[in-house]
Motif scaffolding. Structure first.
Motif, PDB file in Angstrom:
ATOM      1  N   ALA A  24       8.395  34.326  27.103  1.00 17.69           N
ATOM      2  CA  ALA A  24       9.637  33.581  26.889  1.00 17.69           C
ATOM      3  C   ALA A  24      10.739  34.309  27.657  1.00 17.69           C
ATOM      4  CB  ALA A  24       9.967  33.525  25.405  1.00 17.69           C
ATOM      5  N   LEU A  25      11.774  33.575  28.046  1.00 16.96           N
ATOM      6  CA  LEU A  25      12.891  34.164  28.780  1.00 16.96           C
ATOM      7  C   LEU A  25      14.204  33.836  28.090  1.00 16.96           C
ATOM      8  CD1 LEU A  25      12.023  32.945  32.402  1.00 16.96           C
ATOM      9  CD2 LEU A  25      11.495  35.172  31.428  1.00 16.96           C
ATOM     10  N   ILE A  26      15.057  34.835  27.990  1.00 18.58           N
ATOM     11  CA  ILE A  26      16.438  34.625  27.559  1.00 18.58           C
ATOM     12  C   ILE A  26      17.294  35.091  28.727  1.00 18.58           C
ATOM     13  CG2 ILE A  26      18.259  35.301  25.962  1.00 18.58           C
ATOM     14  CD1 ILE A  26      16.076  35.790  23.863  1.00 18.58           C
ATOM     15  N   ILE A  27      18.085  34.165  29.285  1.00 16.71           N
ATOM     16  CA  ILE A  27      18.837  34.456  30.501  1.00 16.71           C
ATOM     17  C   ILE A  27      20.332  34.279  30.240  1.00 16.71           C
ATOM     18  CG2 ILE A  27      19.195  33.825  32.923  1.00 16.71           C
ATOM     19  CD1 ILE A  27      16.312  32.637  32.831  1.00 16.71           C
ATOM     20  N   GLU A  28      21.091  35.302  30.585  1.00 15.77           N
ATOM     21  CA  GLU A  28      22.549  35.249  30.471  1.00 15.77           C
ATOM     22  C   GLU A  28      23.130  35.435  31.865  1.00 15.77           C
ATOM     23  OE1 GLU A  28      26.269  34.767  28.998  1.00 15.77           O
ATOM     24  OE2 GLU A  28      24.399  34.438  27.919  1.00 15.77           O
TER      25      GLU A  28
END
Length: 83
Positions: A24-28
């Motif tokens: 999974a990716l969390i991108i800011e």
């Protein structure tokens, strides 16, 4: 808080492939700041709490674009989300 982008692999993909190949990716995303500030925001606002039902590897990605230099900066951290 709300992350700019969150990617969750489709369950059908996870059933037929190695889970480690599809984190999974969390991108800011940031503009004229730093990738470190983006990463700090992911941690402080606890964006990963939205993945309560997800287990496996999660990549936290902080990306900054500097308008003056036209340079991009990216920082990636791996985290293992357990059940």
């Amino acid at each position: 808080g709300v992350a700019d982008i969150v990617y969750l692999p489709k369950p059908s993909v996870l059933e037929s492939a190695r889970r480690a190949d599809y984190p999974a990716l969390i991108i800011e995303l940031k503009n004229n700041k730093s990738a470190s500030i983006a990463m700090k925001q992911i941690m402080e606002k606890r964006y990963f709490d939205a993945l309560n039902n997800y287990t496996g590897e999660v990549l936290y990605v902080g990306i900054n674009y500097d308008e003056e230099t036209k340079a991009h900066e990216c920082r990636i951290e791996r985290h293992e989300k357990e059940s």
